[in-house]
Design an enzyme around this catalytic site. Structure first.
Site, short mmCIF file in Angstrom:
data_model
loop_
_atom_site.label_atom_id
_atom_site.label_comp_id
_atom_site.label_asym_id
_atom_site.label_seq_id
_atom_site.Cartn_x
_atom_site.Cartn_y
_atom_site.Cartn_z
N LYS A 226 17.62 43.45 45.33
CA LYS A 226 18.75 44.09 46.00
C LYS A 226 18.49 45.55 46.35
O LYS A 226 18.99 46.05 47.35
CB LYS A 226 20.01 43.97 45.13
CG LYS A 226 20.34 42.51 44.74
CD LYS A 226 20.54 41.60 45.93
CE LYS A 226 20.44 40.13 45.55
NZ LYS A 226 20.49 39.21 46.69
N GLU B 232 25.25 53.00 43.05
CA GLU B 232 26.06 53.10 44.27
C GLU B 232 27.42 53.68 43.95
O GLU B 232 27.97 53.42 42.87
CB GLU B 232 26.30 51.68 44.87
CG GLU B 232 25.26 51.21 45.84
CD GLU B 232 25.61 49.85 46.43
OE1 GLU B 232 26.75 49.38 46.26
OE2 GLU B 232 24.72 49.28 47.05
N TYR C 137 31.25 53.56 43.85
CA TYR C 137 32.10 52.38 43.66
C TYR C 137 33.28 52.41 44.62
O TYR C 137 33.98 53.42 44.74
CB TYR C 137 32.61 52.36 42.21
CG TYR C 137 33.53 51.20 41.89
CD1 TYR C 137 33.06 49.89 41.93
CD2 TYR C 137 34.86 51.42 41.53
CE1 TYR C 137 33.90 48.83 41.63
CE2 TYR C 137 35.70 50.36 41.22
CZ TYR C 137 35.21 49.07 41.28
OH TYR C 137 36.03 48.02 40.97
N ARG D 296 20.20 31.84 52.91
CA ARG D 296 20.37 30.38 52.85
C ARG D 296 21.61 29.98 53.64
O ARG D 296 22.39 30.85 54.06
CB ARG D 296 20.59 29.96 51.39
CG ARG D 296 21.82 30.63 50.83
CD ARG D 296 22.24 30.15 49.48
NE ARG D 296 23.58 30.64 49.14
CZ ARG D 296 23.85 31.83 48.65
NH1 ARG D 296 22.88 32.70 48.40
NH2 ARG D 296 25.10 32.18 48.39
N ARG E 202 37.97 25.48 47.90
CA ARG E 202 37.00 24.77 47.05
C ARG E 202 37.75 24.00 45.98
O ARG E 202 38.48 24.58 45.16
CB ARG E 202 36.04 25.76 46.39
CG ARG E 202 35.20 26.52 47.39
CD ARG E 202 34.08 27.25 46.69
NE ARG E 202 33.40 28.15 47.60
CZ ARG E 202 32.28 28.81 47.30
NH1 ARG E 202 31.74 28.66 46.10
NH2 ARG E 202 31.73 29.61 48.18
C1 MV4 Z 1 30.42 46.69 44.85
C2 MV4 Z 1 31.80 46.84 44.61
C3 MV4 Z 1 32.34 48.10 44.76
N1 MV4 Z 1 31.56 49.13 45.13
N2 MV4 Z 1 29.68 47.75 45.20
C4 MV4 Z 1 29.99 42.20 43.44
C5 MV4 Z 1 29.01 41.17 43.86
C6 MV4 Z 1 28.03 41.82 44.74
N3 MV4 Z 1 27.79 41.04 45.92
C7 MV4 Z 1 28.61 43.14 45.09
N4 MV4 Z 1 29.79 43.30 44.29
C8 MV4 Z 1 30.51 44.43 44.37
N5 MV4 Z 1 29.81 45.52 44.73
C9 MV4 Z 1 30.25 48.93 45.34
N6 MV4 Z 1 29.49 49.98 45.67
C10 MV4 Z 1 32.54 45.73 44.22
C11 MV4 Z 1 31.89 44.52 44.09
C12 MV4 Z 1 32.73 43.44 43.69
C13 MV4 Z 1 32.96 42.35 44.51
C14 MV4 Z 1 32.35 42.21 45.75
C15 MV4 Z 1 32.59 41.12 46.55
C16 MV4 Z 1 33.45 40.13 46.12
C17 MV4 Z 1 34.06 40.22 44.91
C18 MV4 Z 1 33.82 41.33 44.09
C19 MV4 Z 1 34.44 41.40 42.85
C20 MV4 Z 1 34.20 42.46 42.05
C21 MV4 Z 1 33.34 43.48 42.46
#
Ligand code: MV4
Length: 466
Positions: free
Chosen positions: A116, A200, A202, A292, A338
């Site tokens: 990542k 990163e 948040y 995918r 789902r």
């Molecule tokens: C984040 C975020 C907030 N800020 N990055 C969770 C899975 C991964 N694909 C990325 N994720 C997140 N990254 C930053 N900088 C919050 C999440 C996240 C989230 C993202 C997508 C769908 C559901 C989520 C649930 C909790 C946190």
């Protein structure tokens, strides 16, 4: 076009791939574990071979066995589906070295997007917006802390080899950074054998919106609109829709351009998804790329009027993409629920077991992607998804109403399912309004449990009165 392919997967996605192959006149070879002797994909394929015991590492993840079957049956290509070996760069590479076409991107693209922090660095260099943070993995805790101070708290520490939410640590204040960074290192090492992490800024309450792309071998990349995936719990998506209620034509154009730029930057080919976090002001940032076909691909198919498995097969066999425009505009609205063998009243605990009664909804604008049938046994060896129910409408409300009716028509007995949860969400004003984020399920879970208990008490009272 290929004349015969191996389907290296099970369940609904194996069935989904076989269906398109049948329509296109491509012969299919299924593989199955000892737990899947009576599985639907085995019945539907032209040939089927047992590749090992129930345990996934001994069957569906067994690369030598899969390649032996592909070789012995004269397959030209291998479709990995999702999960299992679909994002294993080693499998993609070995399959190609053995002379099979891997129906997916080049192994190097899988490898780079799987790390990542490497994906993040590549996107920064290509001018794709990412959340503020470290360029790549951090070398020391001190370096991470300095970056966190610069961008400001709260920050998220993410595992380089993670993804899908695994191995993340939220740091609200400076004093906690060092300890949480050490914990992130430990968890990352234990989970992925790689302690590297990156930092990163948040984003609170983001939406998860992702762009479907497909690329051919001639450098053409097409975006097939976006999917809204914010209705999730613990990184398990529960409801997806396309388009996203938060995406305006302007955001769609920008997101698609960004996704195409990202794909071109890495010479990507085949189907892929660029995940973005979208804030309430319409700003979006690259998170991850999935290399995918995804579980939720049907909602894109319904609004873009295209068969993604067919497009994958065509570009893999060397045909140019049969789509003129760079961005396919969505027609109407599609939603997917789902249906998992899980008890939503018990924190979605998996409930494997035998399906005693199984009546499937139908009618116009309703699609069911499933490998289940009456007397089918949902095994505890594999994931708990039993079916995907998809509904289409001219408007969002029309799609949601058709979904509601179809959910009520679905009669699954013998196991608990997520159907009562979906019915609750579909009538919730915040969901109906389209104004929600990734926090939706957590925010409303308690209320849902209360309502569920009340309605089951009512049902019992009604039964007792008869
Ligand atoms: C984040 C975020 C907030 N800020 N990055 C969770 C899975 C991964 N694909 C990325 N994720 C997140 N990254 C930053 N900088 C919050 C999440 C996240 C989230 C993202 C997508 C769908 C559901 C989520 C649930 C909790 C946190």
């Amino acid at each position: 076009m290929f004349s015969k392919i191996l389907v290296a997967n099970r369940g609904e996605i194996a069935v989904r791939i076989i269906r398109t192959c049948k329509r296109m006149g491509i012969a299919t070879v299924a593989v199955y574990s000892e737990a899947d002797q009576d599985a639907l994909h085995v019945k539907m394929a032209d040939e089927a071979y047992c590749i090992g015991p129930a345990r996934p590492d001994l069957s569906y993840l067994n690369i030598p066995n899969l390649l032996s079957v592909a070789h012995a049956t004269n397959c030209e290509a291998i479709h990995p589906g999702y999960g299992f070996l679909s994002e294993n760069p080693n499998f993609a590479e070995v399959a190609e070295k053995c002379g099979f076409v891997f129906i997916g991107p080049e192994h190097r693209a899988i490898e780079r997007m799987g790390q990542k922090s490497v994906a993040r660095e590549l996107m920064i260099k290509s001018g794709v917006p990412v959340m503020p943070g470290s360029q790549s993995s951090i070398e020391t805790v001190e370096e991470g802390l300095k970056i966190a101070r610069d961008i400001g708290f709260p920050v998220l520490i993410k595992a380089t080899s993670g993804g899908g939410g695994k191995g993340m640590r939220l740091v609200e204040k400076e004093e906690d950074f060092a300890l949480l960074c050490e914990m992130a290192h430990g968890e990352a090492l234990a989970s992925f054998g790689d302690k590297r992490v990156y930092v990163e800024k948040y984003m609170r309450n983001p939406r998860h919106v992702e762009v479907q792309i497909i690329a051919d071998n001639f450098g053409k990349v097409v975006a097939l609109g976006e999917r809204e995936c914010s209705i999730q719990r613990r990184h398990q998506k529960l409801i997806e829709e396309s388009p996203s209620p938060a995406v305006t034509p302007e955001i769609r154009r920008k997101m698609a351009d960004t996704a195409i730029k990202a794909a071109k930057a890495i010479n990507y080919r085949n189907a892929g998804t660029i995940e973005f976090l979208l804030d309430s002001e319409g700003n979006f940032f690259f998170m991850e790329m999935n290399t995918r076909l995804q579980v939720e691909h049907p909602v894109t198919e319904m609004v873009c009027n295209s068969d993604l498995v067919e497009l994958q097969l065509r570009v893999s066999s060397g045909e140019p993409l049969p789509i003129e425009e760079e961005l396919v505009q969505p027609c109407g609205w599609a939603v997917e629920c789902r249906i998992n063998a899980e008890d939503p009243a018990m924190s979605f605990i998996p409930c494997p077991g035998k399906i005693h009664k199984y009546l499937v909804p139908g009618g116009p604008w309703v699609r069911v992607d499933s490998a289940a049938y009456e007397n089918y046994v949902v095994s505890s060896n594999y994931d708990s998804m039993v079916a995907k129910l998809i509904a289409w409408g001219r408007t969002r409300n029309e799609a949601l109403d058709r979904m509601t009716a179809a959910l009520k028509e679905y009669d699954i007995q013998g196991i608990e399912t997520t159907i009562p949860f979906h019915l609750h969400v579909l009538k919730h004003p915040d969901f109906r309004s389209g104004n929600f984020s990734t926090s939706f399920v957590d925010k409303h879970y308690e209320q849902f449990i209360r309502e569920l208990k009340e309605s089951s008490t009512e049902e019992k009272e009604q039964l007792a009165a008869i």
